[in-house]
Scaffold this active site. Sequence first.
Site, mmCIF file in Angstrom:
data_model
loop_
_atom_site.group_PDB
_atom_site.id
_atom_site.type_symbol
_atom_site.label_atom_id
_atom_site.label_comp_id
_atom_site.label_asym_id
_atom_site.label_seq_id
_atom_site.Cartn_x
_atom_site.Cartn_y
_atom_site.Cartn_z
ATOM 1 N N SER A 74 0.904 -1.054 0.013
ATOM 2 C CA SER A 74 0.003 -0.044 0.153
ATOM 3 C C SER A 74 0.774 1.318 0.032
ATOM 4 C CB SER A 74 -0.972 0.067 1.214
ATOM 5 O OG SER A 74 -0.151 -0.185 2.461
ATOM 6 N N GLU A 88 1.026 5.464 0.923
ATOM 7 C CA GLU A 88 0.351 6.470 1.710
ATOM 8 C C GLU A 88 0.609 7.854 1.254
ATOM 9 O OE1 GLU A 88 0.848 6.127 6.142
ATOM 10 O OE2 GLU A 88 1.033 8.531 6.333
ATOM 11 N N ASP A 130 -1.539 13.421 17.131
ATOM 12 C CA ASP A 130 -0.934 14.459 18.224
ATOM 13 C C ASP A 130 -1.552 15.943 18.196
ATOM 14 O OD1 ASP A 130 1.364 12.833 18.862
ATOM 15 O OD2 ASP A 130 1.974 12.846 16.709
ATOM 16 N N PHE A 187 11.720 14.528 10.980
ATOM 17 C CA PHE A 187 10.820 13.301 11.051
ATOM 18 C C PHE A 187 11.008 12.620 12.205
ATOM 19 C CE2 PHE A 187 8.914 13.434 6.540
ATOM 20 C CZ PHE A 187 8.351 14.650 6.559
ATOM 21 N N HIS A 217 4.007 -0.966 3.643
ATOM 22 C CA HIS A 217 3.191 0.123 3.478
ATOM 23 C C HIS A 217 4.359 1.485 3.126
ATOM 24 C CE1 HIS A 217 -0.039 3.093 4.312
ATOM 25 N NE2 HIS A 217 0.768 3.692 5.058
HETATM 26 P P1 FAD Z 1 -2.023 5.394 20.688
HETATM 27 O O1 FAD Z 1 -2.227 4.180 20.161
HETATM 28 O O2 FAD Z 1 -3.221 5.932 21.373
HETATM 29 O O3 FAD Z 1 -0.811 5.622 21.827
HETATM 30 C C1 FAD Z 1 -0.184 6.742 22.001
HETATM 31 C C2 FAD Z 1 0.460 6.900 23.335
HETATM 32 O O4 FAD Z 1 -0.286 6.690 24.495
HETATM 33 C C3 FAD Z 1 1.625 5.685 23.282
HETATM 34 O O5 FAD Z 1 2.708 6.115 23.945
HETATM 35 C C4 FAD Z 1 1.015 4.303 24.115
HETATM 36 O O6 FAD Z 1 1.763 3.575 24.795
HETATM 37 C C5 FAD Z 1 0.116 5.199 24.883
HETATM 38 N N1 FAD Z 1 -1.344 4.788 25.226
HETATM 39 C C6 FAD Z 1 -2.020 4.079 24.419
HETATM 40 N N2 FAD Z 1 -3.287 3.773 24.708
HETATM 41 C C7 FAD Z 1 -3.183 3.949 26.270
HETATM 42 C C8 FAD Z 1 -4.060 3.775 27.230
HETATM 43 N N3 FAD Z 1 -5.197 3.265 27.237
HETATM 44 N N4 FAD Z 1 -3.483 4.078 28.525
HETATM 45 C C9 FAD Z 1 -2.087 4.776 28.735
HETATM 46 N N5 FAD Z 1 -1.640 5.021 27.767
HETATM 47 C C10 FAD Z 1 -1.835 4.571 26.364
HETATM 48 N N6 FAD Z 1 -0.742 11.137 12.856
HETATM 49 C C11 FAD Z 1 -1.730 12.096 12.391
HETATM 50 O O7 FAD Z 1 -2.156 12.960 12.960
HETATM 51 N N7 FAD Z 1 -2.438 11.769 11.244
HETATM 52 C C12 FAD Z 1 -2.274 10.673 10.447
HETATM 53 O O8 FAD Z 1 -2.833 10.519 9.511
HETATM 54 C C13 FAD Z 1 -1.334 9.716 10.862
HETATM 55 N N8 FAD Z 1 -1.212 8.348 10.295
HETATM 56 C C14 FAD Z 1 -0.184 7.504 10.739
HETATM 57 C C15 FAD Z 1 -0.174 6.330 10.150
HETATM 58 C C16 FAD Z 1 0.674 5.477 10.756
HETATM 59 C C17 FAD Z 1 0.987 4.014 10.080
HETATM 60 C C18 FAD Z 1 1.624 5.546 11.988
HETATM 61 C C19 FAD Z 1 2.477 4.828 12.479
HETATM 62 C C20 FAD Z 1 1.362 6.908 12.444
HETATM 63 C C21 FAD Z 1 0.465 7.844 12.120
HETATM 64 N N9 FAD Z 1 0.267 9.203 12.464
HETATM 65 C C22 FAD Z 1 -0.796 9.977 12.248
HETATM 66 C C23 FAD Z 1 1.152 9.622 13.714
HETATM 67 C C24 FAD Z 1 0.221 9.337 15.234
HETATM 68 O O9 FAD Z 1 -1.023 9.838 15.360
HETATM 69 C C25 FAD Z 1 1.181 9.533 16.313
HETATM 70 O O10 FAD Z 1 2.357 8.543 16.374
HETATM 71 C C26 FAD Z 1 0.579 9.535 17.659
HETATM 72 O O11 FAD Z 1 1.654 10.160 18.600
HETATM 73 C C27 FAD Z 1 0.146 8.305 18.297
HETATM 74 O O12 FAD Z 1 -0.884 7.855 17.645
HETATM 75 P P2 FAD Z 1 -1.533 6.112 17.846
HETATM 76 O O13 FAD Z 1 -2.562 5.839 17.251
HETATM 77 O O14 FAD Z 1 -0.481 5.259 17.850
HETATM 78 O O15 FAD Z 1 -1.904 6.472 19.514
#
Ligand code: FAD
Length: 277
Positions: A8, A10, A101, A208, A258
């Site tokens: 895929s 992005e 973020d 980055f 990806h």
């Molecule tokens: P989470 O899974 O919520 O984790 C964030 C942090 O919180 C981690 O340190 C985790 O250990 C901790 N955590 C998670 N759940 C809990 C809980 N229940 N209790 C306590 N701590 C917890 N960002 C964008 O803004 N837009 C995008 O389109 C985008 N696309 C991305 C695509 C990919 C494939 C990747 C890998 C990243 C992408 N990001 C994007 C970046 C991402 O949003 C950031 O890395 C963000 O900081 C974390 O998102 P997450 O969904 O992994 O968060």
Amino acid sequence: MTNSRLFSFEFFPPQTPEGAEKLTATRKQLALLKPEFFSVTFGAGGSTQERTVETIRQIQADGHNATPHISCVGSTREKIRTLLFTYKDMGIKRIVALRGDLPSGMASIGEFQYANELVSFIRAQTGEHFHIEVAAYPEFHPQARSPREDLANFKRKVMAGANSAITQYFYNADGYFRFIEEARKLGVTVPIVPGIMPIVNFTQLARFSDACGAEIPRWMRKTLEGYGDDSTAIRAFGLDVVTQLCEKLLAGGAPGLHFYTLNQAEPSMEIWKRLGL
Ligand code: FAD
């Protein structure tokens, strides 16, 4: 090497008409490789929401599988619900669910704190309609309290209903394989597809990487720094290193790749060609 694995690409939603034109050309080139889907990022706090939806519409209109990212930080249940049903009505079948973020200056975290809450919400609202992808961090998320907790939090997202995961980019295959091993030990069985960042511009890559916690190994950083402004040498080195990384990942059982294209076709296409896909 067969194409039974999942490949895929992005994109980010373009900001200008020139950017949109360039992305259309990029998409046309990459479509020749017949990827499983094209995904489009989403600015946390909703900053690119409309442009993400628009780009997704265009990809779909061209007849390709379009996969929107949704990040929930700073948002509300109502806004996410509206977005989910917009995509459902458009016939979108796959979503990348993220926390995102919080942009600087944005004070309110909103109604979702972590990505696992978004995954649960998507399942509660739309049942099994969407295939849900989540993010994984073989080198661990920069805010993680410990690798163990980060893995447990990754598992939490999968238990909430994610079908597969895409990793943050990395240049150390061993870290990926170790992460897979640890996740499997925790009972996580979903496919975890490596995210691949081609190397084109070292300054941008270093920025980055500092922000997202992806390590550029010292030998790579030193070599890239040594090339200074020689963009031809940087690209050539990047293609060699990233192709070797992909070869190692696929040979070691990675379920696909990806590519973070940064809206450019050539680097991903060149790696693809070298891999003999
Ligand atoms: P989470 O899974 O919520 O984790 C964030 C942090 O919180 C981690 O340190 C985790 O250990 C901790 N955590 C998670 N759940 C809990 C809980 N229940 N209790 C306590 N701590 C917890 N960002 C964008 O803004 N837009 C995008 O389109 C985008 N696309 C991305 C695509 C990919 C494939 C990747 C890998 C990243 C992408 N990001 C994007 C970046 C991402 O949003 C950031 O890395 C963000 O900081 C974390 O998102 P997450 O969904 O992994 O968060």
